[in-house]
Design an enzyme around this catalytic site. Structure first.
Site, PDB file in Angstrom:
ATOM      1  N   LEU A 117      44.917  35.644  46.848  1.00  0.00           N
ATOM      2  CA  LEU A 117      45.120  36.057  45.472  1.00  0.00           C
ATOM      3  C   LEU A 117      45.449  37.545  45.476  1.00  0.00           C
ATOM      4  O   LEU A 117      44.932  38.295  46.314  1.00  0.00           O
ATOM      5  CB  LEU A 117      43.859  35.828  44.627  1.00  0.00           C
ATOM      6  CG  LEU A 117      43.422  34.398  44.326  1.00  0.00           C
ATOM      7  CD1 LEU A 117      42.109  34.417  43.535  1.00  0.00           C
ATOM      8  CD2 LEU A 117      44.493  33.634  43.564  1.00  0.00           C
ATOM      9  N   ASP A 118      46.270  37.984  44.529  1.00  0.00           N
ATOM     10  CA  ASP A 118      46.513  39.414  44.372  1.00  0.00           C
ATOM     11  C   ASP A 118      45.191  40.110  44.069  1.00  0.00           C
ATOM     12  O   ASP A 118      44.289  39.527  43.464  1.00  0.00           O
ATOM     13  CB  ASP A 118      47.472  39.681  43.210  1.00  0.00           C
ATOM     14  CG  ASP A 118      48.875  39.149  43.475  1.00  0.00           C
ATOM     15  OD1 ASP A 118      49.200  38.889  44.646  1.00  0.00           O
ATOM     16  OD2 ASP A 118      49.634  38.996  42.500  1.00  0.00           O
ATOM     17  N   ALA A 119      45.101  41.377  44.448  1.00  0.00           N
ATOM     18  CA  ALA A 119      43.868  42.131  44.216  1.00  0.00           C
ATOM     19  C   ALA A 119      43.477  42.146  42.737  1.00  0.00           C
ATOM     20  O   ALA A 119      42.298  42.035  42.397  1.00  0.00           O
ATOM     21  CB  ALA A 119      44.024  43.558  44.738  1.00  0.00           C
TER      22      ALA A 119
ATOM     23  N   HIS B 260      52.974  37.855  43.842  1.00  0.00           N
ATOM     24  CA  HIS B 260      53.190  38.269  42.447  1.00  0.00           C
ATOM     25  C   HIS B 260      53.958  37.240  41.626  1.00  0.00           C
ATOM     26  O   HIS B 260      54.527  37.576  40.587  1.00  0.00           O
ATOM     27  CB  HIS B 260      53.932  39.620  42.388  1.00  0.00           C
ATOM     28  CG  HIS B 260      53.123  40.778  42.857  1.00  0.00           C
ATOM     29  ND1 HIS B 260      53.578  42.085  42.788  1.00  0.00           N
ATOM     30  CD2 HIS B 260      51.877  40.851  43.400  1.00  0.00           C
ATOM     31  CE1 HIS B 260      52.668  42.902  43.281  1.00  0.00           C
ATOM     32  NE2 HIS B 260      51.625  42.172  43.662  1.00  0.00           N
TER      33      HIS B 260
END
Length: 240
Positions: free
Chosen positions: A76-78, A174
């Protein structure tokens, strides 16, 4: 062979961290635990891997097992919160990765966006390419990029904002963020593809469904307080 189905329980509080899984005072909320897997509720702002700008991450908080692992089964993105699958055995990791590659895993996201889509649902097919700049990098829609497909539908709308459910059929970097921007409805708090917001990025990996040979993993993550408040304004009852 009997199928062992282990399911998360919607909005019930995450269980305490399994003993010895995390380093002292670095616990993360656990949504689902089985002998082979964990599904964590990753908080926004925490990277899954350590990097040049931060050493704190999901990976560095996990205590290594003497025989190897645990391993992240996906990413997962931060800035994205919610369901993150962890494999506790190498054989479990390989099985989960095969399920992701075969597109058998169902990942649903909730997001609050600026604007109102012209339709109530649709599908975005827009290939994504990493673009480097002196100030950093970002993903762009470009025919030379990797195929990226997102299904979406409107769950609520009020004023100039909408609440969307996204199903990511591919897992590009993203993807949810740039596809929402490409739709003309950037995600609230997206400082890269939209604009800053005091409540942070309103993007939640809401649910994860992983069908495997001997068990089916299901978990649902609750939204963070700022996003939960925004969702209530858009019609969320705090339960479903």
């Amino acid at each position: 062979m009997r199928t062992d189905r282990r399911r998360g329980r919607g909005e019930t509080p995450p269980s305490p961290a399994p003993r010895g899984l995390f380093y002292l005072r670095q616990d993360l909320p656990v949504l689902l635990e089985t002998p082979r897997f964990l599904i964590l509720n990753k908080p926004a702002g925490l990277a899954v891997h350590p990097g040049p700008s931060t050493q704190d991450s999901v990976e560095t908080r996990l205590v290594p097992h003497p025989r190897g692992g645990p391993w992240l089964a996906h990413r997962l993105d931060a800035d994205t919160s919610g369901c993150l699958l962890i494999a506790r055995r190498k054989t479990a990791l390989i099985e989960a990765q095969n399920a992701f590659q075969a597109r058998q895993v169902r990942k649903l996201y909730w997001t609050v966006v600026e604007g109102v889509p012209a339709q109530q649902e649709g599908e975005i097919s827009a290939p994504l390419l990493r673009h480097s700049m002196p100030s950093g990098w970002r993903m762009i829609v470009n025919q030379k990029g990797d195929a990226a497909i997102t299904r979406w539908r409107v769950l609520g709308q009020a004023g100039s904002r909408s609440w969307l459910e996204l199903e990511l059929l591919t897992g590009r970097t993203h993807q949810a963020r740039i596809h929402c921007a490409h739709l003309g409805t950037p995600i609230v708090g997206d400082r890269v593809y939209g604009s800053e917001n005091a409540g942070g990025l309103h993007l939640l990996a809401r649910s994860l469904h992983v069908p495997l040979a001997e068990e089916t993993l299901d978990a649902v993550a609750p939204p963070a307080p700022a996003m939960a408040e925004a969702l209530r304004h858009l019609g969320w009852d705090g339960q479903s």
